[in-house]
Enzyme design. Structure first.
Site, PDB file in Angstrom:
ATOM      1  N   THR A  15       0.796  -1.227   0.000  1.00 32.44           N
ATOM      2  CA  THR A  15       0.000   0.000   0.000  1.00 32.44           C
ATOM      3  C   THR A  15       0.830   1.279   0.000  1.00 32.44           C
ATOM      4  O   THR A  15       0.282   2.371  -0.136  1.00 32.44           O
ATOM      5  CB  THR A  15      -0.946   0.028   1.212  1.00 32.44           C
ATOM      6  OG1 THR A  15      -0.167  -0.065   2.416  1.00 32.44           O
ATOM      7  CG2 THR A  15      -1.923  -1.142   1.151  1.00 32.44           C
TER       8      THR A  15
ATOM      9  N   GLU B  22      31.331  -5.943 -10.343  1.00 32.30           N
ATOM     10  CA  GLU B  22      31.920  -4.753  -9.738  1.00 32.30           C
ATOM     11  C   GLU B  22      33.161  -5.156  -8.957  1.00 32.30           C
ATOM     12  O   GLU B  22      33.308  -6.316  -8.560  1.00 32.30           O
ATOM     13  CB  GLU B  22      30.939  -4.078  -8.771  1.00 32.30           C
ATOM     14  CG  GLU B  22      29.699  -3.519  -9.409  1.00 32.30           C
ATOM     15  CD  GLU B  22      28.759  -2.908  -8.383  1.00 32.30           C
ATOM     16  OE1 GLU B  22      29.068  -2.965  -7.166  1.00 32.30           O
ATOM     17  OE2 GLU B  22      27.710  -2.374  -8.788  1.00 32.30           O
TER      18      GLU B  22
ATOM     19  N   HIS C  32      27.924   1.020  -4.291  1.00 32.17           N
ATOM     20  CA  HIS C  32      27.436  -0.138  -3.565  1.00 32.17           C
ATOM     21  C   HIS C  32      28.340  -0.444  -2.374  1.00 32.17           C
ATOM     22  O   HIS C  32      29.557  -0.284  -2.434  1.00 32.17           O
ATOM     23  CB  HIS C  32      27.379  -1.370  -4.472  1.00 32.17           C
ATOM     24  CG  HIS C  32      26.237  -1.325  -5.429  1.00 32.17           C
ATOM     25  ND1 HIS C  32      26.202  -2.080  -6.573  1.00 32.17           N
ATOM     26  CD2 HIS C  32      25.069  -0.618  -5.428  1.00 32.17           C
ATOM     27  CE1 HIS C  32      25.083  -1.847  -7.231  1.00 32.17           C
ATOM     28  NE2 HIS C  32      24.383  -0.969  -6.550  1.00 32.17           N
TER      29      HIS C  32
END
Length: 299
Positions: A15, A210, A247
């Site tokens: 929601t 990476e 990251h």
């Protein structure tokens, strides 16, 4: 691990603004969302989907295979444990910045129950023509179209760029697997590579890695025995050692996890490593054309 149209999906945080937006996009592409979780609105419906107070309650009324979390970091641990206890076979953890001790608790619970975690900090999973789970633009036909190239990426943005280039080249994707950029993730590059290697709808794999960690090196060990061609790009070639670049998993300590070591391991396994993402499509096409004559001769 590869998302399929028959999978039944539970959305935790359905929601909320992001949950609502992406749930509509997912359902528009065929994703079967069977239930949502919001303790304050249990018994209601949202977007035509029944809401429950917990994943455990949802499982009793609307059994599901996959749970996806649109949940803030502070509540992520409890939401993950709820989904795991409810019997989720696959848990897609979009949330980033989850406290490390909470992530460890999630992985311990998943290991005990047999739940596979994708993430944390994943952009999700896409199977063009079947559906998607997460925040990748699986609804955009300019980026994703059915094809036979599997894509693995820690980064959602780089993964999107690669899929866009594949689609523009007329190749398309069999599946996109976003494994996430955190240091402690549930599904590794090697896990994803193995899944695509076994997938009959995948002819070749693009791996977007990476710097940091050893996932690409471990994936290379598996790739050495593959017949399907693999082409890779490793982000962070110019990053300074000891710095966290985007990251949380992209950090290099000394030579461990550095670009030269990763590239050497991948190339030793027969993987073609390119310097820029723009080179992936042309290189992949060359690898595919080289393997097709051998496949035809064997038939």
């Amino acid at each position: 691990m590869i998302f399929r149209k028959h999978h039944r999906v539970l959305v935790q945080g359905l929601t909320g603004k992001q949950g609502s937006f992406w749930a509509e996009k997912m359902m528009g592409q065929g994703t079967r969302i069977v239930a949502g979780v919001n303790p304050k609105r249990a018994g209601e419906t949202h977007l035509g989907v029944p809401l429950f107070a917990s994943a455990r309650e949802a499982a009793r009324a609307q059994p599901f295979d996959v749970a996806v979390m649109f949940i803030p970091p502070a509540a992520a641990r409890d939401a993950a444990l709820d989904a795991i206890d409810a019997g989720a076979g696959l848990l897609v953890v979009l949330t980033e910045h989850i406290p490390a001790h909470d992530v460890m608790a999630m992985h311990r619970a998943a290991a005990r129950s047999g739940t596979r975690i994708v993430g944390p900090n994943t952009a999700g999973l896409v199977t063009p023509g079947e559906g998607f789970v997460g925040i990748m633009p699986g609804h955009n036909p300019n980026i994703f179209r059915p094809g036979r190239i599997g894509v693995i990426s820690r980064s959602g943005s780089l993964g999107t760029l690669v899929c866009l280039n594949l689609t523009r080249a007329g190749l398309g994707q069999s599946a996109f697997l976003g494994i996430g950029g955190d240091p402690m993730i549930g599904t590794t590059t090697r896990d994803a590579l193995q899944a695509l290697d076994k997938d009959l709808g995948t002819d070749a794999v693009v791996m977007v890695g990476e710097i940091g960690g050893a996932m690409e090196e471990k994936a290379a060990e598996y790739a050495a025995g593959m017949e399907k061609p693999v082409v890779a790009f490793i982000a962070g070639r110019a990053s300074p050692p000891g710095k966290k670049m985007g990251h949380a998993g992209a950090i290099v300590t000394g030579s461990a996890g550095g670009y030269p070591a990763k590239r050497a391991a991948l190339e030793a396994a027969g993987i073609t490593v390119v310097d820029t993402p723009s080179q992936l499509t042309e290189t992949l096409a060359g690898r595919l054309s080289a393997t097709q004559p051998r496949a035809m001769a064997a038939t």
